[in-house]
Design a protein around this motif. Sequence first.
Motif, PDB file in Angstrom:
ATOM      1  N   GLN A 194       0.831  -1.201   0.000  1.00  0.00           N
ATOM      2  CA  GLN A 194       0.000   0.000   0.000  1.00  0.00           C
ATOM      3  C   GLN A 194       0.867   1.252   0.000  1.00  0.00           C
ATOM      4  O   GLN A 194       0.622   2.194  -0.770  1.00  0.00           O
ATOM      5  N   GLN A 195       1.893   1.261   0.846  1.00  0.00           N
ATOM      6  CA  GLN A 195       2.787   2.409   0.902  1.00  0.00           C
ATOM      7  C   GLN A 195       3.562   2.593  -0.396  1.00  0.00           C
ATOM      8  O   GLN A 195       3.833   3.721  -0.824  1.00  0.00           O
ATOM      9  N   LYS A 196       3.928   1.475  -1.035  1.00  0.00           N
ATOM     10  CA  LYS A 196       4.637   1.545  -2.310  1.00  0.00           C
ATOM     11  C   LYS A 196       3.794   2.268  -3.349  1.00  0.00           C
ATOM     12  O   LYS A 196       4.297   3.067  -4.144  1.00  0.00           O
ATOM     13  N   VAL A 197       2.495   1.996  -3.330  1.00  0.00           N
ATOM     14  CA  VAL A 197       1.585   2.645  -4.272  1.00  0.00           C
ATOM     15  C   VAL A 197       1.363   4.103  -3.888  1.00  0.00           C
ATOM     16  O   VAL A 197       1.464   4.999  -4.736  1.00  0.00           O
ATOM     17  N   PHE A 198       1.065   4.359  -2.617  1.00  0.00           N
ATOM     18  CA  PHE A 198       0.774   5.724  -2.174  1.00  0.00           C
ATOM     19  C   PHE A 198       1.932   6.678  -2.471  1.00  0.00           C
ATOM     20  O   PHE A 198       1.714   7.827  -2.878  1.00  0.00           O
ATOM     21  N   GLN A 199       3.163   6.208  -2.281  1.00  0.00           N
ATOM     22  CA  GLN A 199       4.323   7.094  -2.457  1.00  0.00           C
ATOM     23  C   GLN A 199       4.579   7.432  -3.924  1.00  0.00           C
ATOM     24  O   GLN A 199       5.368   8.342  -4.225  1.00  0.00           O
ATOM     25  N   ASN A 200       3.893   6.714  -4.816  1.00  0.00           N
ATOM     26  CA  ASN A 200       4.060   6.997  -6.239  1.00  0.00           C
ATOM     27  C   ASN A 200       2.840   7.692  -6.836  1.00  0.00           C
ATOM     28  O   ASN A 200       2.639   7.684  -8.046  1.00  0.00           O
ATOM     29  N   MET A 201       2.048   8.294  -5.960  1.00  0.00           N
ATOM     30  CA  MET A 201       0.882   9.072  -6.370  1.00  0.00           C
ATOM     31  C   MET A 201       0.977  10.465  -5.762  1.00  0.00           C
ATOM     32  O   MET A 201       1.725  10.677  -4.802  1.00  0.00           O
TER      33      MET A 201
END
Length: 216
Positions: free
Chosen positions: A159-166
């Motif tokens: 989840q954090q991997k995705v959030f940090q790329n948005m």
Amino acid sequence: MDEKEILSYLKELFSKIKATRSFLREKILEESQKLPENERSMVESHLGSFGTDEDSEKEIKELFDIEFTDFTEALYKKLCGGDACVHDALWCIGDEALRSINKKLSENDMNEANAALRHYVFVFEDITRLTDREVQKVLREIDTWELAQALSIASDEIQQKVFQNMSHRAAAMLKKDMELFHPCRTPDKIDAQRRIVSVIGRLADACEIRIPQVEW
């Protein structure tokens, strides 16, 4: 190869396929016992006759229609990874169980099946090993609602991997959408993860991203 050597090779091949598929069925069902009843039913439904005597007879008949030079490739595909039924069953039982099965295959010297599993299976959690730029490319190809479903059953790390790329705004909206989904595994959420992995495969085929070696 003379006729006797070919027949000997065929017997060994058929025996290996039957033993490995039976072993894999047993281990998948064993891991599925840790799941809720509805998810266990999904696993059993996907497996069908895979790994049974009926399945083995079918595989033997199919292999007779394969050119002899293609037997090595056929072996990899038929041991596990190339079958849609077992691939879907593996998706249902999840990443931890998948790695457990891989370990058991290694312990039993089933190297071909192990190699097939490594080659054909890229699990959702492996997205964390993509680069940030690659994750951003993937996100541009994915519907936000589908992403919310997939992430609702994902680990905090992914989840954090995705959030940090948005952007902060996009991440906040995604988190709000995720709150609408109960954090339990359902067929729809598993399918959402599978479709996202398919997008990753398509981008990899187009050489836009590179899928890293699966680590077990």
